[in-house]
Every structure is written in structure tokens, then in C-alpha cells.
Design a protein around this motif. Structure first.
Motif, PDB file in Angstrom:
ATOM      1  N   ARG A   1      41.945  45.956  29.320  1.00 16.24           N
ATOM      2  CA  ARG A   1      41.175  46.714  30.303  1.00 16.24           C
ATOM      3  C   ARG A   1      40.960  45.950  31.602  1.00 16.24           C
ATOM      4  O   ARG A   1      40.791  46.571  32.652  1.00 16.24           O
ATOM      5  N   PHE A   2      40.947  44.610  31.529  1.00 14.40           N
ATOM      6  CA  PHE A   2      40.632  43.875  32.762  1.00 14.40           C
ATOM      7  C   PHE A   2      41.717  42.902  33.211  1.00 14.40           C
ATOM      8  O   PHE A   2      41.775  42.564  34.395  1.00 14.40           O
ATOM      9  N   VAL A   3      42.598  42.465  32.314  1.00 11.53           N
ATOM     10  CA  VAL A   3      43.662  41.551  32.756  1.00 11.53           C
ATOM     11  C   VAL A   3      44.598  42.231  33.758  1.00 11.53           C
ATOM     12  O   VAL A   3      44.962  41.623  34.783  1.00 11.53           O
ATOM     13  N   PRO A   4      45.043  43.501  33.539  1.00  9.59           N
ATOM     14  CA  PRO A   4      45.862  44.144  34.580  1.00  9.59           C
ATOM     15  C   PRO A   4      45.146  44.238  35.919  1.00  9.59           C
ATOM     16  O   PRO A   4      45.785  44.125  36.972  1.00  9.59           O
ATOM     17  N   LEU A   5      43.820  44.440  35.903  1.00 12.39           N
ATOM     18  CA  LEU A   5      43.075  44.465  37.161  1.00 12.39           C
ATOM     19  C   LEU A   5      43.129  43.103  37.839  1.00 12.39           C
ATOM     20  O   LEU A   5      43.277  43.006  39.059  1.00 12.39           O
ATOM     21  N   ALA A   6      43.011  42.044  37.039  1.00 15.91           N
ATOM     22  CA  ALA A   6      43.080  40.695  37.608  1.00 15.91           C
ATOM     23  C   ALA A   6      44.454  40.430  38.208  1.00 15.91           C
ATOM     24  O   ALA A   6      44.573  39.802  39.268  1.00 15.91           O
ATOM     25  N   GLU A   7      45.503  40.925  37.558  1.00 15.08           N
ATOM     26  CA  GLU A   7      46.856  40.702  38.059  1.00 15.08           C
ATOM     27  C   GLU A   7      47.073  41.424  39.384  1.00 15.08           C
ATOM     28  O   GLU A   7      47.759  40.917  40.279  1.00 15.08           O
ATOM     29  N   ARG A   8      46.482  42.605  39.544  1.00 11.46           N
ATOM     30  CA  ARG A   8      46.676  43.360  40.781  1.00 11.46           C
ATOM     31  C   ARG A   8      45.788  42.855  41.913  1.00 11.46           C
ATOM     32  O   ARG A   8      46.104  43.060  43.080  1.00 11.46           O
ATOM     33  N   SER A   9      44.679  42.197  41.576  1.00 10.27           N
ATOM     34  CA  SER A   9      43.706  41.838  42.600  1.00 10.27           C
ATOM     35  C   SER A   9      43.824  40.405  43.083  1.00 10.27           C
ATOM     36  O   SER A   9      43.179  40.028  44.055  1.00 10.27           O
ATOM     37  N   GLY A  10      44.620  39.576  42.418  1.00 10.70           N
ATOM     38  CA  GLY A  10      44.726  38.187  42.826  1.00 10.70           C
ATOM     39  C   GLY A  10      43.796  37.261  42.065  1.00 10.70           C
ATOM     40  O   GLY A  10      43.773  36.053  42.321  1.00 10.70           O
ATOM     41  N   LEU A  11      43.000  37.788  41.114  1.00  3.35           N
ATOM     42  CA  LEU A  11      42.116  36.950  40.313  1.00  3.35           C
ATOM     43  C   LEU A  11      42.817  36.328  39.121  1.00  3.35           C
ATOM     44  O   LEU A  11      42.205  35.539  38.390  1.00  3.35           O
ATOM     45  N   VAL A  12      44.085  36.678  38.904  1.00  7.58           N
ATOM     46  CA  VAL A  12      44.743  36.268  37.672  1.00  7.58           C
ATOM     47  C   VAL A  12      44.914  34.756  37.598  1.00  7.58           C
ATOM     48  O   VAL A  12      44.877  34.165  36.512  1.00  7.58           O
ATOM     49  N   ARG A  13      45.089  34.083  38.737  1.00  5.06           N
ATOM     50  CA  ARG A  13      45.247  32.626  38.707  1.00  5.06           C
ATOM     51  C   ARG A  13      43.969  31.966  38.206  1.00  5.06           C
ATOM     52  O   ARG A  13      44.006  31.088  37.324  1.00  5.06           O
ATOM     53  N   GLU A  14      42.830  32.388  38.775  1.00  5.88           N
ATOM     54  CA  GLU A  14      41.555  31.832  38.355  1.00  5.88           C
ATOM     55  C   GLU A  14      41.279  32.137  36.890  1.00  5.88           C
ATOM     56  O   GLU A  14      40.801  31.278  36.135  1.00  5.88           O
ATOM     57  N   LEU A  15      41.590  33.367  36.469  1.00  4.40           N
ATOM     58  CA  LEU A  15      41.383  33.758  35.086  1.00  4.40           C
ATOM     59  C   LEU A  15      42.230  32.904  34.144  1.00  4.40           C
ATOM     60  O   LEU A  15      41.755  32.434  33.101  1.00  4.40           O
ATOM     61  N   THR A  16      43.495  32.685  34.498  1.00  5.24           N
ATOM     62  CA  THR A  16      44.385  31.883  33.654  1.00  5.24           C
ATOM     63  C   THR A  16      43.881  30.453  33.528  1.00  5.24           C
ATOM     64  O   THR A  16      43.930  29.857  32.437  1.00  5.24           O
ATOM     65  N   LEU A  17      43.398  29.876  34.612  1.00  2.79           N
ATOM     66  CA  LEU A  17      42.912  28.494  34.566  1.00  2.79           C
ATOM     67  C   LEU A  17      41.655  28.376  33.713  1.00  2.79           C
ATOM     68  O   LEU A  17      41.453  27.356  33.029  1.00  2.79           O
ATOM     69  N   VAL A  18      40.799  29.409  33.721  1.00  2.00           N
ATOM     70  CA  VAL A  18      39.613  29.403  32.860  1.00  2.00           C
ATOM     71  C   VAL A  18      40.027  29.382  31.398  1.00  2.00           C
ATOM     72  O   VAL A  18      39.513  28.596  30.583  1.00  2.00           O
ATOM     73  N   VAL A  19      40.980  30.243  31.022  1.00  2.00           N
ATOM     74  CA  VAL A  19      41.442  30.301  29.636  1.00  2.00           C
ATOM     75  C   VAL A  19      42.121  28.984  29.251  1.00  2.00           C
ATOM     76  O   VAL A  19      41.916  28.450  28.145  1.00  2.00           O
ATOM     77  N   LEU A  20      42.937  28.443  30.155  1.00  2.00           N
ATOM     78  CA  LEU A  20      43.625  27.185  29.875  1.00  2.00           C
ATOM     79  C   LEU A  20      42.627  26.069  29.595  1.00  2.00           C
ATOM     80  O   LEU A  20      42.780  25.302  28.621  1.00  2.00           O
ATOM     81  N   GLU A  21      41.603  25.946  30.422  1.00  2.55           N
ATOM     82  CA  GLU A  21      40.614  24.874  30.256  1.00  2.55           C
ATOM     83  C   GLU A  21      39.908  24.981  28.908  1.00  2.55           C
ATOM     84  O   GLU A  21      39.755  23.984  28.180  1.00  2.55           O
TER      85      GLU A  21
END
Length: 577
Positions: free
Chosen positions: A361-381
Motif C-alpha cells: 500500500r505504501f512502497v509504490p507510493l514511496a517509489e513514485r514520490s522519491g521517498l524510496v531511497r530514504e525508506l530503503t536506507l531505514v530498512v537496511l539499517e
């Protein structure tokens, strides 16, 4: 890639030189007030000689695209659209008169000065000021046009769509959003000038295809929109646009294919307002882009769903800052021994209003909005923090983190991953980075360099959801990957569907011959585990192996694993290790 840029030379957007044929206008579905199709400039008799005496004007922007006779861009019956002259000519004349009067009074005062000022010089200056006033006021009501193609932009498109929706009632218009696939490759290979030339030709081609009464606009970069008055014809037009785009265009002395993807929305089912209709068309375009060179119709979600998505998108940035995102882990086990081998990190959102929100529900929104990089780094950490605890007793389990394909264009990704590994005292072998196969790697050469840098850290790189898109084989041959994950759509029914069984068997065989590790997703029963073990699959994951769980539960399973010889969880090994 979105890109914009002017071309060289050409006339101003207001019209071509007087010696050239009049440029075609753009047919609106009811043009906005004050819209005028580009045409031969008009001058009043009194202004003409003054303009010739004026100083040189700044360089004009590029000429708008001129469509052939009979094209969409030609003026409608009854002549071209005109501005209501009464709304601006009196103001222009008044401005010119005031400027001239002021200069006349100035001249009268300075005649007493020892420095002579010729009346002719004052008249020329007054004329120049009057001409500037006429030009500026004359453009006030004119909507901006794209300098490269001469097409109207998003603002004009939305205004025309709004009027058409209000005028047509239950039978609404259709909206196409057209986006060129991998257009950045053209710029990289042939240069910006060739890319601009292809965009102009693409605009002409769209205008050729659009039915009478349609509006063609440029949204941004390599994205265009077509508003058609009859929504019933929109989807067929979309397929025709895709088919026509397969024909190469000429630029820089070579024939260049410019394939496109198209999203289509039809009112009122896909939106009762202009903005809703455009959002629906863009959402359909996203689906079309995943498969490349397709035309997709909007799925007809109610507007409330679109509003909820917008609200979620607005809240997502704050969710990262407030710490509302958390990570669960789905175990991966060896199908023969049942021993825990690793876990995949799956992000969740603990939403204060909606509860736990699933990633789809929210990862596709992050990919379209430019938040996906920040989201990926949070999960990675967080994943590296947890796997460091799992490995502390001497275990060699790994953690898998999803990386959207677009991040493989980011040269900063390997240094960020390396720094995170050092912070947690981990070797690269503790981390598997899964490239989402349904995503699009924009630049395979750059992605290859990023993947090599990640592998140089000791990390493994996997192709996720293998078989669900068009990029699978390209990833295997163009990128140096270590692991292939077979999509659950093939695995879940492989014991009951002979066709899926053949696909899984051939995929496992191919991967093993390429020296890749194979992970099968979507394992729902013991029979599937046995079948995959017989094929030589290295790891399996799914509900039968273990539901997504917290880091503490994975740590418990690691401890229960001991030296790795005993199976853990609900599995019962089908054969000795």
C-alpha cells in the motif's frame, strides 16, 4: 527520465515570421479564456513603424511544432481562436499614451538644458516604450507553451479537461498519458540535440494520430498527454499510439525507435474531476511501464481510494521521521535439512490511524514520490542491526533487503551500504540485496558498475520476483548477480499445474548451470518443499516455512538451530541432510 530543454533557432511562440506560413494552433475541448492559436503576428498600423525603430529584441525561443495541413493542430472551422481584443488593447493603448506623454513632458523640461535633445530621439524612445507595452500587455492572457514542441502544458490540459467534464455530463472525455521508454538512452548515445529533435517529431506524430477536437499537451520531459472528446475511443487510440511508436524516427542521420507506454483514463468512471482523471491515467501508465511498450486502462478505483493514497503519501515522510516504520522477517530454510539459512526483511508501517499497513500500500507510493531511497536506507539499517545479533553466537545466517531497481542508478549506494556494514561490524556476506525484477533498471551500464561495487563489499545480489516482468534474462546477462528468486506465482501451484512445474524446473536448472543460488518463494505445503528439494533448489520461503515475524523470534530460531544440523520451525525434512 524527465528532461526538458530548448532547441535552437526558430520563431517566438506567438507565431512564425511574417514570411512563413502561419503555425497551427492546438484544438482545445473549449480553450481557456484568452487562448489564441499561434498565427501570423498582428500589428496595428500606428504601431508598425514604431516597432521597426525599436532596439533589437532578445533572442526568441524555439519555434513551436508545425503540423501538416489537416492535422490535429489546424484551426477549427470558423477560423482561429482570438483573444477578446477589448480586454487588452485599450490597456495597451493607454499604457503607450501615458509613456509617450511622460517622455514629451520630460523633453519639454530638458529643452532648457545646455545638452540638446532632438525631438526625433524622444519620439523613438516613446515609440519603443509603447511597443514594449503593447507586447507585454498582448501576452498577458496567453497561456504558456512548451518552448521545444510548441504544445500547451499541464495547466492548459487540466483547464480543458475540467470544462469538458462539466459540459459532457455522463459521457465524459478520455485522457491518455504517453511516456517514452528509456528515452535517456537516446540522449546518452546521440546527444541532447538529437533527443530534442525526436521529441518534436514524437509530438507531431501524436498530433497526427489524435482525432479531431482533441488537445495534445506536453506534461514534462518525454511525457505527453492527449485529451480526446469521446472517451469511448480513448483505449483504442492508446493501442494505436503504442503500435505507431514502434516505427523508427530519424535523428542525427540514423533511424531511432522511440517506443512508448500509455496509460488511459475515461470519465466519469476513472475520475469526475480533471486532477482525478489525470491521476488515474498516470497510475495506469505506471502499470504499463512495468511491462514496457503497453497500453493499460485505469482500473476504475473509486476516487476515495485515490484521495486515501494522496493522504498516505503526505503522511509517509513523517512516518520515517517519527519511527512508525518497523521490519519483520520471513525465514528462508534449506529444503532438505530444514535448517534456517536466512531471512528476508519486510517493512511495515504502524500507522496511528489505520493500524499496521502492508508494504504493497505504501512502497509504490514511496517509489513514485522519491521517498524510496530514504525508506530503503531505514530498512537496511534495521536489518543489519538485527542480523548482527543473530550472527553473534557464531551463526552464518544472512538477511535479504529489497532494493528498487531505480536505486541501481545511484552511485552513492555502495558507499552507504559499506558504511552501514562497518557500523554493525558485519562482513558483506551477511547481506543479500534483492533487485525487484518488476522494476526498471534505467541504465544497465551504470547499474552494472553499482552491482560490481556492492559485490566487491562481499554482498550478494539477487533478482527478485523472477519471471514476472520483461527484464529477467537481461538482468541475468547484463548484471553480475548471485541469486535468483522464483516468483510465488509459479511456485505455489507447481504441484498441481504441469505448466508451472515445467517453468520452475527449467528455471532451477538454468540458474544452477549459471552458478546461481535459487530461492523459491510462496511455499505453502510440504509437497512443494519435497518437489523443490528434488529439483536442487537451495532455499525456500513461504507460509509453510514461517510467517513474517519479529527479530526476536528469528534469534530464537537461530539459537534452536545450534550447529545447523537440526531442522527448525514447522518443517519436517523429507530426506536426511
Amino acid at each position: 527520465m524527465r528532461r526538458e530543454g530548448p532547441s535552437t533557432g526558430g520563431a517566438a511562440p506567438d507565431g512564425p515570421p511574417a514570411s512563413a506560413p502561419a503555425s497551427t494552433g492546438v484544438l482545445p475541448l473549449g480553450a481557456p479564456a484568452g487562448v489564441e492559436a499561434p498565427a501570423r503576428p498582428t500589428r496595428s498600423r500606428s504601431a508598425a513603424p514604431v516597432v521597426r525603430a525599436a532596439p533589437a529584441a532578445p533572442a526568441a525561443p524555439a519555434a513551436p511544432v508545425a503540423a501538416p495541413a489537416g492535422d490535429l493542430g489546424t484551426a477549427p472551422p470558423g477560423g482561429r481562436h482570438r483573444h477578446p481584443r477589448g480586454s487588452r488593447r485599450p490597456a495597451a493603448v493607454l499604457a503607450a499614451v501615458l509613456v509617450a506623454l511622460g517622455l514629451f513632458l520630460l523633453g519639454a523640461r530638458v529643452r532648457a538644458l545646455p545638452v540638446p535633445l532632438l525631438p526625433l530621439e524622444l519620439a523613438v524612445a516613446a515609440g519603443a516604450a509603447a511597443a514594449a507595452a503593447l507586447t507585454a500587455v498582448g501576452r498577458l492572457g496567453r497561456p504558456p507553451r512548451d518552448a521545444l514542441t510548441g504544445l500547451p502544458g499541464r495547466e492548459v490540459l487540466l483547464a480543458a479537461a475540467g470544462r469538458s467534464l462539466r459540459a459532457r455530463g455522463s459521457r465524459g472525455p478520455g485522457l491518455l498519458v504517453v511516456d517514452a521508454d528509456r528515452f535517456h538512452d537516446v540522449n546518452d548515445a546521440l546527444g541532447r540535440a538529437a533527443g530534442d529533435a525526436l521529441l518534436r517529431r514524437s509530438a507531431l506524430r501524436l498530433r497526427d494520430l489524435a482525432p479531431s477536437g482533441s488537445l495534445v499537451a506536453r506534461l514534462d520531459g518525454d511525457a505527453f498527454a492527449v485529451l480526446v472528446p469521446d472517451g469511448a475511443r480513448a483505449e483504442a487510440l492508446g493501442h494505436e499510439v503504442v503500435a505507431r511508436a514502434a516505427r523508427p524516427l530519424r535523428a542525427a542521420g540514423v533511424r531511432v525507435p522511440v517506443p512508448v507506454s500509455v496509460g488511459v483514463a475515461v470519465a466519469p468512471g476513472h475520475g469526475g474531476g480533471a486532477a482525478d482523471l489525470l491521476r488515474s491515467a498516470e497510475a495506469a501508465l505506471e502499470r504499463a511501464k512495468r511491462r514496457r511498450g503497453r497500453c493499460c486502462l485505469a482500473d476504475g478505483e473509486p476516487r476515495a481510494g485515490a484521495a486515501e493514497q494522496l493522504r498516505l503519501l503526505g503522511e509517509l515522510g513523517g512516518a520515517v521521521e517519527r519511527g512508525e516504520l518497523f521490519v519483520q522477517y520471513q525465514p528462508q530454510v534449506e529444503p532438505v535439512s530444514g535448517a534456517l539459512a536466512g531471512a528476508e526483511a519486510l517493512v511495515r508501517w504502524d500507522h496511528p490511524r489505520l493500524g499496521v499497513v502492508a508494504p504493497d500500500r505504501f512502497v509504490p507510493l514511496a517509489e513514485r514520490s522519491g521517498l524510496v531511497r530514504e525508506l530503503t536506507l531505514v530498512v537496511l539499517e534495521r536489518a543489519l542491526r538485527d542480523v548482527a545479533r543473530w550472527r553473534a553466537p557464531g551463526s552464518d545466517v544472512s538477511v535479504s533487503v529489497n532494493v528498487p531497481a531505480r536505486l541501481l542508478d545511484d552511485d552513492d549506494l555502495p558507499p552507504l551500504v559499506g558504511a552501514a556494514l562497518r557500523r554493525h561490524g558485519l562482513p558483506g556476506g551477511a547481506l543479500v540485496l534483492e533487485i525487484t525484477e518488476t522494476g526498471v533498471v534505467a541504465d544497465v551500464r551504470r547499474a552494472g558498475a553499482v552491482v560490481r561495487a556492492l559485490r566487491a563489499l562481499g554482498c550478494s545480489v539477487a533478482v527478485d520476483d523472477y519471471g514476472t516482468g520483461q527484464s529477467s534474462l537481461r538482468y541475468l546477462t547484463g548484471l553480475e548477480v548471485d541469486e535468483l528468486k522464483v516468483d510465488r506465482g509459479f511456485v505455489t501451484a507447481m504441484t498441481t499445474d504441469p505448466a508451472r512445474a515445467v517453468i520452475v524446473r527449467s528455471t532451477v536448472q538454468m540458474a544452477r548451470e549459471l552458478g546461481l543460488r535459487v530461492v523459491a518463494e510462496g511455499v505453502e505445503d510440504e509437497a512443494t518443499v519435497r518437489a523443490l528439494a528434488a529439483l536442487g533448489c537451495h532455499r525456500v520461503q513461504g507460509r509453510h516455512v514461517g510467517e513474517p515475524t519479529g527479530a526476536e523470534e528469528v534469534l530464537r530460531r537461530v539459537a534452536a538451530r545450534g550447529d545447523g544440523a537440526q531442522p527448525v520451525g514447522p518443517l519436517r525434512p523429507s530426506a536426511p541432510a
